[in-house]
Design a protein around this motif. Structure first.
Motif, PDB file in Angstrom:
ATOM      1  N   THR A 109     -12.403  66.654  41.009  1.00 59.75           N
ATOM      2  CA  THR A 109     -13.731  67.190  40.825  1.00 59.75           C
ATOM      3  C   THR A 109     -13.925  68.606  40.720  1.00 59.75           C
ATOM      4  O   THR A 109     -14.371  69.226  39.792  1.00 59.75           O
ATOM      5  N   TYR A 113     -12.559  69.438  37.112  1.00 55.34           N
ATOM      6  CA  TYR A 113     -13.316  69.151  36.061  1.00 55.34           C
ATOM      7  C   TYR A 113     -14.505  70.058  36.188  1.00 55.34           C
ATOM      8  O   TYR A 113     -15.048  70.597  35.128  1.00 55.34           O
ATOM      9  N   ALA A 114     -15.108  70.437  37.430  1.00 49.26           N
ATOM     10  CA  ALA A 114     -16.136  71.509  37.709  1.00 49.26           C
ATOM     11  C   ALA A 114     -15.778  72.988  37.098  1.00 49.26           C
ATOM     12  O   ALA A 114     -16.512  73.638  36.114  1.00 49.26           O
ATOM     13  N   SER A 115     -14.672  73.311  37.081  1.00 48.72           N
ATOM     14  CA  SER A 115     -13.938  74.555  36.853  1.00 48.72           C
ATOM     15  C   SER A 115     -13.857  74.465  35.117  1.00 48.72           C
ATOM     16  O   SER A 115     -14.041  75.540  34.457  1.00 48.72           O
ATOM     17  N   MET A 127     -15.642  72.780  33.094  1.00 52.39           N
ATOM     18  CA  MET A 127     -17.006  72.668  32.492  1.00 52.39           C
ATOM     19  C   MET A 127     -17.627  74.175  32.769  1.00 52.39           C
ATOM     20  O   MET A 127     -18.409  74.663  31.810  1.00 52.39           O
ATOM     21  N   VAL A 128     -17.515  74.840  33.680  1.00 55.24           N
ATOM     22  CA  VAL A 128     -17.872  76.173  33.983  1.00 55.24           C
ATOM     23  C   VAL A 128     -17.285  77.007  33.044  1.00 55.24           C
ATOM     24  O   VAL A 128     -18.091  77.967  32.242  1.00 55.24           O
TER      25      VAL A 128
END
Length: 226
Positions: A9, A12-14, A16-17
């Protein structure tokens, strides 16, 4: 990698950012040139409106047609180094240098002076042109950052700025500027125009802007052979 794990998680978030940041940075850089061009054309349109010229979509061409010279002057009315078009009025005034644009309209010389001040909710600014006598106002244009629509924002309307045509900056050889009064009121000390109904503070801001900005041009306006 386990898609149900906290590590997945976070990764993935990193990612996308970072991807979104790259896309936004690329888009901003791509549009920067267009944005700067639009800002310059908007400024050209404001300057031209002060001599009653509607440039439409031909701001650059019309500006080059009517504006014959642009320069900076100091508090003594003397020309100094610098670009009158690119300089920000707020910074210029704080350094006591003042932009001047020289226009030719129907064979007549007009001097365009910059103005900068404060309205109710933010900065207000504009341009004011005078005839070759450097006293009689030929035209004016006002802009704002955040005045109230239908009230203070009415300073951008032509019926407000048109009132300045023919007004005098000097009376009996003394700089008086132009007063902005409540509709129906008068100012016997100097020429005046009606303020915006319901926009008292903005109207007062315009009056202060006129006086504070234009007094920096007094020497330029009174010196001969400019």
């Amino acid at each position: 990698m386990n898609r149900d794990s906290n590590i997945y998680t976070v990764v993935y978030a990193s990612v996308m950012v970072i991807l979104v940041a790259v896309v936004l940075a690329f888009t901003a850089q791509s549009l920067k040139s267009l944005q700067e061009t639009n800002e310059k054309n908007d400024k050209r349109q404001q300057i031209l409106r002060s001599i009653n010229i509607d440039a439409g979509d031909n701001a650059e061409a019309k500006y080059n047609e009517y504006i014959k010279e642009a320069f900076l002057v100091n508090i003594n009315g003397q020309k100094v180094n610098g670009d009158a078009f690119d300089v920000e009025a707020s910074k210029a005034f704080s350094e006591e240098i003042f932009p001047v644009f020289v226009a030719e309209v129907d064979g007549q010389t007009k001097y365009i002076l910059a103005m900068y001040g404060a309205g109710l909710w933010g900065p207000i600014w504009g341009y004011l042109s005078v005839d070759s006598d450097k006293n009689t106002i030929y035209g004016a244009d006002f802009s704002h950052q955040g005045e109230t629509p239908g009230l203070g924002a009415e300073i951008t309307r032509g019926d407000f700025s048109y009132q300045f045509h023919g007004k005098k900056l000097f009376r009996d050889g003394e700089f008086r500027s132009v007063a902005v009064v409540k509709p129906g009121k008068v100012d016997p000390r100097r020429d005046f125009v009606d303020g915006v109904s319901g926009g008292t503070i903005t109207s007062q801001g315009v009056e202060s802007m006129l006086y504070d900005s234009l007094r920096g041009y007094i020497s330029f306006l009174t010196l001969q052979n400019q």
